[in-house]
Design a protein around this motif. Structure first.
Motif, PDB file in Angstrom:
ATOM      1  N   THR A  71      54.799  32.744  32.248  1.00  0.00           N
ATOM      2  CA  THR A  71      54.122  32.334  31.087  1.00  0.00           C
ATOM      3  C   THR A  71      53.784  30.779  31.155  1.00  0.00           C
ATOM      4  O   THR A  71      52.890  30.328  30.776  1.00  0.00           O
ATOM      5  N   ALA A  72      54.735  30.176  31.777  1.00  0.00           N
ATOM      6  CA  ALA A  72      54.523  28.608  31.878  1.00  0.00           C
ATOM      7  C   ALA A  72      53.630  28.459  33.060  1.00  0.00           C
ATOM      8  O   ALA A  72      52.513  27.391  32.783  1.00  0.00           O
ATOM      9  N   ALA A  73      53.345  29.246  33.764  1.00  0.00           N
ATOM     10  CA  ALA A  73      52.226  29.123  34.993  1.00  0.00           C
ATOM     11  C   ALA A  73      51.071  29.362  34.427  1.00  0.00           C
ATOM     12  O   ALA A  73      50.082  28.732  34.600  1.00  0.00           O
ATOM     13  N   MET A  74      50.931  30.382  33.376  1.00  0.00           N
ATOM     14  CA  MET A  74      49.795  30.654  32.718  1.00  0.00           C
ATOM     15  C   MET A  74      49.329  29.550  31.926  1.00  0.00           C
ATOM     16  O   MET A  74      48.235  29.264  32.057  1.00  0.00           O
ATOM     17  N   ALA A  75      50.245  28.722  31.208  1.00  0.00           N
ATOM     18  CA  ALA A  75      49.733  27.771  30.546  1.00  0.00           C
ATOM     19  C   ALA A  75      49.153  26.609  31.107  1.00  0.00           C
ATOM     20  O   ALA A  75      48.409  25.881  30.761  1.00  0.00           O
ATOM     21  N   GLU A  76      49.413  26.648  32.323  1.00  0.00           N
ATOM     22  CA  GLU A  76      48.848  25.479  33.367  1.00  0.00           C
ATOM     23  C   GLU A  76      47.626  25.947  34.088  1.00  0.00           C
ATOM     24  O   GLU A  76      46.900  25.276  34.576  1.00  0.00           O
ATOM     25  N   LEU A  77      47.045  27.050  33.988  1.00  0.00           N
ATOM     26  CA  LEU A  77      45.619  27.276  34.398  1.00  0.00           C
ATOM     27  C   LEU A  77      44.655  26.673  33.914  1.00  0.00           C
ATOM     28  O   LEU A  77      44.354  26.673  32.297  1.00  0.00           O
ATOM     29  N   PRO A  78      43.579  25.979  34.728  1.00  0.00           N
ATOM     30  CA  PRO A  78      42.643  25.640  33.928  1.00  0.00           C
ATOM     31  C   PRO A  78      41.415  26.328  33.708  1.00  0.00           C
ATOM     32  O   PRO A  78      41.279  27.417  33.961  1.00  0.00           O
ATOM     33  N   VAL A  79      40.476  25.852  32.894  1.00  0.00           N
ATOM     34  CA  VAL A  79      39.260  26.462  32.786  1.00  0.00           C
ATOM     35  C   VAL A  79      38.632  26.766  34.026  1.00  0.00           C
ATOM     36  O   VAL A  79      38.514  25.856  35.055  1.00  0.00           O
ATOM     37  N   GLY A  80      37.960  27.882  34.386  1.00  0.00           N
ATOM     38  CA  GLY A  80      37.355  28.275  35.546  1.00  0.00           C
ATOM     39  C   GLY A  80      38.211  28.961  36.396  1.00  0.00           C
ATOM     40  O   GLY A  80      37.797  29.504  37.551  1.00  0.00           O
ATOM     41  N   ALA A  81      39.600  28.823  36.467  1.00  0.00           N
ATOM     42  CA  ALA A  81      40.470  29.639  37.330  1.00  0.00           C
ATOM     43  C   ALA A  81      40.239  31.044  37.073  1.00  0.00           C
ATOM     44  O   ALA A  81      39.769  31.763  36.197  1.00  0.00           O
TER      45      ALA A  81
END
Length: 245
Positions: A71-81
Protein backbone atom coordinates in the motif's frame (compact mmCIF):
# COMPACT_ATOMS: atom_id res chain seq x y z
CA UNK A 1 -14.02 -11.86 -12.68
CA UNK A 2 -12.29 -9.89 -15.40
CA UNK A 3 -8.78 -8.57 -15.86
CA UNK A 4 -8.65 -4.90 -16.82
CA UNK A 5 -6.03 -2.17 -17.03
CA UNK A 6 -6.88 1.12 -15.35
CA UNK A 7 -5.23 4.53 -15.33
CA UNK A 8 -4.71 6.51 -12.12
CA UNK A 9 -6.73 9.75 -12.29
CA UNK A 10 -6.30 10.77 -8.62
CA UNK A 11 -4.21 9.46 -5.74
CA UNK A 12 -4.38 11.68 -2.66
CA UNK A 13 -4.25 11.35 1.13
CA UNK A 14 -7.54 11.94 2.98
CA UNK A 15 -5.94 11.44 6.39
CA UNK A 16 -2.40 10.70 7.55
CA UNK A 17 -2.78 7.05 6.49
CA UNK A 18 -5.85 6.76 4.23
CA UNK A 19 -5.73 7.54 0.51
CA UNK A 20 -8.34 7.92 -2.21
CA UNK A 21 -7.51 6.61 -5.65
CA UNK A 22 -9.71 7.24 -8.67
CA UNK A 23 -9.06 5.00 -11.65
CA UNK A 24 -10.24 5.35 -15.24
CA UNK A 25 -11.19 2.14 -17.02
CA UNK A 26 -13.88 -0.42 -17.76
CA UNK A 27 -16.03 -0.96 -14.65
CA UNK A 28 -18.71 -3.10 -16.31
CA UNK A 29 -17.73 -6.20 -14.30
CA UNK A 30 -18.42 -4.44 -11.00
CA UNK A 31 -22.07 -5.24 -10.43
CA UNK A 32 -22.78 -3.92 -6.95
CA UNK A 33 -21.57 -2.72 -3.54
CA UNK A 34 -19.52 -5.08 -1.41
CA UNK A 35 -17.32 -6.41 -4.19
CA UNK A 36 -13.57 -5.88 -4.30
CA UNK A 37 -10.72 -5.58 -6.79
CA UNK A 38 -7.30 -7.25 -6.71
CA UNK A 39 -4.42 -4.98 -7.71
CA UNK A 40 -1.09 -6.11 -9.18
CA UNK A 41 1.83 -3.97 -8.00
CA UNK A 42 5.23 -4.08 -9.63
CA UNK A 43 7.76 -5.88 -7.44
CA UNK A 44 5.13 -7.58 -5.27
CA UNK A 45 4.17 -11.22 -5.81
CA UNK A 46 0.63 -11.19 -4.41
CA UNK A 47 -2.07 -8.82 -5.58
CA UNK A 48 -3.64 -6.46 -3.03
CA UNK A 49 -7.41 -6.91 -2.43
CA UNK A 50 -9.14 -3.55 -1.96
CA UNK A 51 -12.88 -2.99 -1.51
CA UNK A 52 -14.79 -0.90 -4.02
CA UNK A 53 -15.83 2.48 -2.62
CA UNK A 54 -17.70 3.58 -5.74
CA UNK A 55 -17.99 2.65 -9.38
CA UNK A 56 -19.66 4.46 -12.26
CA UNK A 57 -19.22 3.78 -15.97
CA UNK A 58 -15.58 4.46 -16.78
CA UNK A 59 -14.42 5.28 -13.24
CA UNK A 60 -13.58 3.30 -10.10
CA UNK A 61 -12.92 4.80 -6.66
CA UNK A 62 -11.06 2.96 -3.93
CA UNK A 63 -9.97 4.10 -0.47
CA UNK A 64 -7.04 2.29 1.11
CA UNK A 65 -4.95 2.49 4.26
CA UNK A 66 -1.18 2.59 3.99
CA UNK A 67 -0.10 -0.24 6.30
CA UNK A 68 2.73 -2.07 4.51
CA UNK A 69 5.09 -2.10 1.55
CA UNK A 70 2.35 -2.80 -1.00
CA UNK A 71 0.00 0.00 0.00
CA UNK A 72 2.99 2.32 0.49
CA UNK A 73 3.90 1.63 -3.13
CA UNK A 74 0.32 2.37 -4.16
CA UNK A 75 0.45 5.73 -2.39
CA UNK A 76 3.46 6.70 -4.53
CA UNK A 77 1.76 6.02 -7.87
CA UNK A 78 1.44 9.18 -9.97
CA UNK A 79 -1.53 10.33 -12.01
CA UNK A 80 -1.32 8.60 -15.38
CA UNK A 81 0.17 5.36 -14.05
CA UNK A 82 -1.32 2.11 -15.36
CA UNK A 83 -2.55 -0.64 -13.03
CA UNK A 84 -3.50 -4.27 -13.71
CA UNK A 85 -6.71 -5.11 -11.82
CA UNK A 86 -8.92 -8.14 -11.41
CA UNK A 87 -12.42 -6.67 -11.12
CA UNK A 88 -15.87 -7.95 -10.26
CA UNK A 89 -14.58 -10.13 -7.42
CA UNK A 90 -16.64 -11.33 -4.50
CA UNK A 91 -20.26 -11.74 -3.54
CA UNK A 92 -21.58 -8.28 -2.64
CA UNK A 93 -24.41 -7.02 -0.48
CA UNK A 94 -28.01 -8.03 -1.24
CA UNK A 95 -29.99 -4.79 -1.42
CA UNK A 96 -33.34 -6.59 -1.72
CA UNK A 97 -33.28 -7.41 2.00
CA UNK A 98 -32.83 -3.78 3.12
CA UNK A 99 -36.41 -2.87 3.99
CA UNK A 100 -37.29 0.82 4.31
CA UNK A 101 -34.78 1.78 7.01
CA UNK A 102 -31.42 0.04 6.51
CA UNK A 103 -28.58 0.62 8.96
CA UNK A 104 -24.96 0.74 7.77
CA UNK A 105 -22.09 0.17 10.20
CA UNK A 106 -18.52 0.73 9.01
CA UNK A 107 -15.33 0.71 11.01
CA UNK A 108 -12.05 2.20 9.74
CA UNK A 109 -11.20 0.70 6.36
CA UNK A 110 -14.62 -0.98 6.53
CA UNK A 111 -16.18 2.43 5.77
CA UNK A 112 -15.42 2.58 1.99
CA UNK A 113 -17.77 -0.21 0.80
CA UNK A 114 -20.54 1.39 2.86
CA UNK A 115 -20.42 4.44 0.58
CA UNK A 116 -21.46 2.72 -2.64
CA UNK A 117 -24.02 0.73 -0.66
CA UNK A 118 -25.50 3.92 0.81
CA UNK A 119 -25.57 5.49 -2.64
CA UNK A 120 -27.50 2.56 -4.16
CA UNK A 121 -29.92 2.37 -1.24
CA UNK A 122 -30.66 6.08 -1.47
CA UNK A 123 -31.24 5.74 -5.21
CA UNK A 124 -33.81 3.07 -4.32
CA UNK A 125 -35.59 5.53 -2.01
CA UNK A 126 -34.49 4.02 1.30
CA UNK A 127 -34.08 6.03 4.50
CA UNK A 128 -30.50 5.18 5.41
CA UNK A 129 -28.63 5.60 8.69
CA UNK A 130 -24.86 5.15 8.64
CA UNK A 131 -22.55 4.89 11.65
CA UNK A 132 -18.87 5.38 10.84
CA UNK A 133 -16.41 4.29 13.51
CA UNK A 134 -12.82 5.50 14.03
CA UNK A 135 -10.23 5.62 16.80
CA UNK A 136 -9.60 9.38 16.82
CA UNK A 137 -10.80 12.59 15.15
CA UNK A 138 -7.68 12.62 12.96
CA UNK A 139 -8.73 9.32 11.38
CA UNK A 140 -12.23 10.41 10.31
CA UNK A 141 -12.92 10.41 6.58
CA UNK A 142 -15.90 10.50 4.18
CA UNK A 143 -18.40 11.85 6.71
CA UNK A 144 -19.45 14.70 4.42
CA UNK A 145 -19.66 12.41 1.39
CA UNK A 146 -22.23 10.26 3.23
CA UNK A 147 -24.18 13.34 4.34
CA UNK A 148 -24.24 14.60 0.73
CA UNK A 149 -26.16 11.43 -0.21
CA UNK A 150 -28.91 12.37 2.25
CA UNK A 151 -27.82 9.73 4.76
CA UNK A 152 -28.37 10.20 8.51
CA UNK A 153 -24.67 9.99 9.36
CA UNK A 154 -23.22 9.41 12.82
CA UNK A 155 -19.52 9.27 13.67
CA UNK A 156 -17.99 7.54 16.66
CA UNK A 157 -14.44 7.77 17.97
CA UNK A 158 -12.98 5.48 20.59
CA UNK A 159 -11.28 8.34 22.43
CA UNK A 160 -14.27 10.69 22.16
CA UNK A 161 -12.29 13.35 20.30
CA UNK A 162 -15.06 13.65 17.68
CA UNK A 163 -18.70 12.65 17.46
CA UNK A 164 -20.00 9.99 19.82
CA UNK A 165 -17.53 8.47 22.25
CA UNK A 166 -17.16 4.72 21.86
CA UNK A 167 -17.78 2.17 19.15
CA UNK A 168 -20.36 1.92 16.34
CA UNK A 169 -22.56 -0.19 18.62
CA UNK A 170 -22.76 2.75 21.05
CA UNK A 171 -24.60 4.84 18.45
CA UNK A 172 -27.48 2.59 17.44
CA UNK A 173 -29.69 2.30 20.54
CA UNK A 174 -32.16 4.90 19.28
CA UNK A 175 -32.02 3.93 15.58
CA UNK A 176 -35.06 2.15 14.11
CA UNK A 177 -33.83 -0.18 11.38
CA UNK A 178 -35.21 -2.98 9.24
CA UNK A 179 -31.92 -4.64 8.23
CA UNK A 180 -28.25 -3.89 8.73
CA UNK A 181 -25.05 -4.06 6.70
CA UNK A 182 -21.58 -3.95 8.21
CA UNK A 183 -17.88 -4.11 7.38
CA UNK A 184 -14.86 -3.75 9.64
CA UNK A 185 -12.34 -5.60 11.79
CA UNK A 186 -13.49 -8.85 13.38
CA UNK A 187 -13.80 -7.52 16.96
CA UNK A 188 -16.21 -4.88 15.66
CA UNK A 189 -18.17 -7.47 13.67
CA UNK A 190 -18.52 -9.68 16.75
CA UNK A 191 -19.84 -6.71 18.73
CA UNK A 192 -22.30 -5.82 15.95
CA UNK A 193 -23.49 -9.43 15.86
CA UNK A 194 -24.26 -9.33 19.58
CA UNK A 195 -25.85 -5.86 19.58
CA UNK A 196 -28.17 -6.06 16.55
CA UNK A 197 -31.77 -7.26 16.70
CA UNK A 198 -32.54 -7.99 13.04
CA UNK A 199 -31.03 -10.02 10.25
CA UNK A 200 -28.05 -8.45 8.55
CA UNK A 201 -25.05 -8.87 6.28
CA UNK A 202 -21.38 -8.93 7.31
CA UNK A 203 -18.43 -8.24 5.03
CA UNK A 204 -15.29 -9.96 6.28
CA UNK A 205 -11.70 -8.82 5.88
CA UNK A 206 -9.36 -11.74 5.25
CA UNK A 207 -5.85 -12.30 3.91
CA UNK A 208 -6.14 -13.66 0.37
CA UNK A 209 -3.81 -15.39 -2.04
CA UNK A 210 -5.53 -15.50 -5.42
CA UNK A 211 -8.72 -13.52 -4.67
CA UNK A 212 -10.97 -15.66 -6.86
CA UNK A 213 -11.39 -18.98 -5.08
CA UNK A 214 -8.59 -21.12 -6.48
CA UNK A 215 -6.11 -21.29 -3.60
CA UNK A 216 -8.59 -21.89 -0.75
CA UNK A 217 -6.40 -19.72 1.49
CA UNK A 218 -9.25 -17.60 2.86
CA UNK A 219 -11.72 -20.38 3.72
CA UNK A 220 -13.81 -20.05 6.86
CA UNK A 221 -16.35 -22.26 8.60
CA UNK A 222 -20.06 -21.42 8.48
CA UNK A 223 -23.11 -23.31 9.70
CA UNK A 224 -23.53 -24.65 6.14
CA UNK A 225 -19.88 -25.69 5.69
CA UNK A 226 -16.66 -24.05 4.57
CA UNK A 227 -16.87 -20.93 2.42
CA UNK A 228 -14.19 -18.92 0.67
CA UNK A 229 -14.24 -15.27 1.72
CA UNK A 230 -13.05 -14.17 -1.73
CA UNK A 231 -15.63 -16.22 -3.66
CA UNK A 232 -18.73 -17.05 -1.59
CA UNK A 233 -17.98 -13.95 0.51
CA UNK A 234 -16.82 -11.46 1.51
CA UNK A 235 -20.47 -10.89 2.47
CA UNK A 236 -22.15 -13.47 4.69
CA UNK A 237 -25.60 -13.42 6.26
CA UNK A 238 -25.79 -13.09 10.05
CA UNK A 239 -27.62 -16.40 10.32
CA UNK A 240 -24.82 -18.42 8.68
CA UNK A 241 -21.87 -17.05 10.66
CA UNK A 242 -20.02 -19.48 12.92
CA UNK A 243 -17.59 -17.55 15.11
CA UNK A 244 -14.27 -19.25 15.86
CA UNK A 245 -12.69 -18.81 19.29
Amino acid sequence: MKQEFFTVAENTYLTETVCRMRLSGDTAAITGPGQFVNIQLEGHFLRRPISVCDAVPGELTILYKVVGKGTAAMAELPVGASLDLLVGLGNGYDLSKAGEHPLLLGGGVGVPPMYMLAKKLREAGKEVTAVLGFNTAEEVFYEQEFRALGVDTRVTTVDGSYGIRGFVTDAIADVPYTHFYTCGPEPMLRAVYAATKTSGQFSFEERMGCGFGACMGCSCKTITGNKRICKEGPVLMKEEILWQN
